[in-house]
Write a protein that holds these residues in place. Sequence first.
Motif, PDB file in Angstrom:
ATOM      1  N   TYR B  31     -17.208  59.260 -39.299  1.00  0.00           N
ATOM      2  CA  TYR B  31     -18.164  58.466 -40.073  1.00  0.00           C
ATOM      3  C   TYR B  31     -18.787  59.284 -41.197  1.00  0.00           C
ATOM      4  O   TYR B  31     -19.193  60.429 -41.005  1.00  0.00           O
ATOM      5  N   TYR B  33     -21.475  58.791 -44.801  1.00  0.00           N
ATOM      6  CA  TYR B  33     -22.502  57.910 -45.355  1.00  0.00           C
ATOM      7  C   TYR B  33     -22.994  58.457 -46.685  1.00  0.00           C
ATOM      8  O   TYR B  33     -23.085  59.663 -46.880  1.00  0.00           O
ATOM      9  N   TYR B  35     -26.544  58.127 -48.919  1.00  0.00           N
ATOM     10  CA  TYR B  35     -27.920  57.674 -48.985  1.00  0.00           C
ATOM     11  C   TYR B  35     -28.517  58.098 -50.333  1.00  0.00           C
ATOM     12  O   TYR B  35     -28.066  59.066 -50.941  1.00  0.00           O
ATOM     13  N   LEU B  45     -29.580  53.540 -47.312  1.00  0.00           N
ATOM     14  CA  LEU B  45     -28.132  53.603 -47.197  1.00  0.00           C
ATOM     15  C   LEU B  45     -27.462  52.823 -48.323  1.00  0.00           C
ATOM     16  O   LEU B  45     -27.779  51.660 -48.564  1.00  0.00           O
ATOM     17  N   TYR B  48     -21.121  53.194 -46.470  1.00  0.00           N
ATOM     18  CA  TYR B  48     -20.667  54.067 -45.406  1.00  0.00           C
ATOM     19  C   TYR B  48     -19.183  53.850 -45.141  1.00  0.00           C
ATOM     20  O   TYR B  48     -18.602  52.852 -45.592  1.00  0.00           O
ATOM     21  N   TYR B  50     -16.155  54.235 -41.959  1.00  0.00           N
ATOM     22  CA  TYR B  50     -15.872  54.451 -40.545  1.00  0.00           C
ATOM     23  C   TYR B  50     -14.422  54.858 -40.326  1.00  0.00           C
ATOM     24  O   TYR B  50     -13.901  54.763 -39.210  1.00  0.00           O
ATOM     25  N   PHE B  90     -27.752  61.842 -51.008  1.00  0.00           N
ATOM     26  CA  PHE B  90     -27.354  62.643 -49.848  1.00  0.00           C
ATOM     27  C   PHE B  90     -26.159  62.010 -49.165  1.00  0.00           C
ATOM     28  O   PHE B  90     -26.120  60.799 -48.944  1.00  0.00           O
ATOM     29  N   TYR B 101     -26.986  62.739 -37.255  1.00  0.00           N
ATOM     30  CA  TYR B 101     -26.176  62.859 -38.450  1.00  0.00           C
ATOM     31  C   TYR B 101     -26.448  64.208 -39.091  1.00  0.00           C
ATOM     32  O   TYR B 101     -27.568  64.711 -39.063  1.00  0.00           O
ATOM     33  N   THR B 102     -25.427  64.788 -39.724  1.00  0.00           N
ATOM     34  CA  THR B 102     -25.586  66.025 -40.488  1.00  0.00           C
ATOM     35  C   THR B 102     -25.550  65.681 -41.963  1.00  0.00           C
ATOM     36  O   THR B 102     -24.625  65.009 -42.425  1.00  0.00           O
ATOM     37  N   PHE B 103     -26.567  66.149 -42.679  1.00  0.00           N
ATOM     38  CA  PHE B 103     -26.694  65.832 -44.100  1.00  0.00           C
ATOM     39  C   PHE B 103     -26.256  66.998 -44.971  1.00  0.00           C
ATOM     40  O   PHE B 103     -26.418  68.163 -44.603  1.00  0.00           O
TER      41      PHE B 103
END
Lengths: 115, 112
Positions: B31, B33, B35, B45, B48, B50, B90, B101-103
């Motif tokens: 996943y 994303y 932002y 958001l 995204y 998947y 981001f 989640y890791t940004f």
Amino acid sequence: DQQVKQNSPSLSVQEGRISILNCDYTNSMFDYFLWYKKYPAEGPTFLISISSIKDKNEDGRFTVFLNKSAKHLSLHIVPSQPGDSAVYFCAARRGSGGGADGLTFGKGTHLIIQP
Amino acid sequence: DAGITQSPRHKVTETGTPVTLRCHQTENHRYMYWYRQDPGHGLRLIHYSYGVKDTDKGEVSDGYSVSRSKTEDFLLTLESATSSQTSVYFCAIAGGGNYGYTFGSGTRLTVV
């Protein structure tokens, strides 16, 4: 309409005391809640999380409490340290779809730790 | 230990020009994303993904498109940049399940 609300844009706490950051949500489909910490010019970093089946999760100085009936969660930091000064974001995930469709964030609370 | 990188870190562009931001991950996460962060709005958001070639719209998708041709890359395109798209963008990755989640470190975009 805002589904995750952090009603305090800023909070000032003395070093060594407890910091309490609050978060309210409106969507009863949220099943997992997270707190992120953000320093200027950096991305948010994961701090602590809690599942909707629990009411408390603790990790060192950080504890998150969840009151599902009130749709309210709080983050407690004890004792507060200067390095805790940052913006804290509350986030929530919907249970349907395994949470693949992203997190919903609050607007953030700027925590300032006073020496 | 950056498992996620964003490029460029800063960009200034003119109104009406197309802009592409890149997110690259080395974690093989399913996943990804995009932002945007704006004062008074927190993180919202945009789009995204998947999986490869599988994308969907988020809360503020108007004026943005995305593509994911490889697991490791997720591109965000502003088709015709406007001043309202001045923001910090981001990228985030997630492996699924109950993991945070890791940004990435963000891209500061200014549209003049």
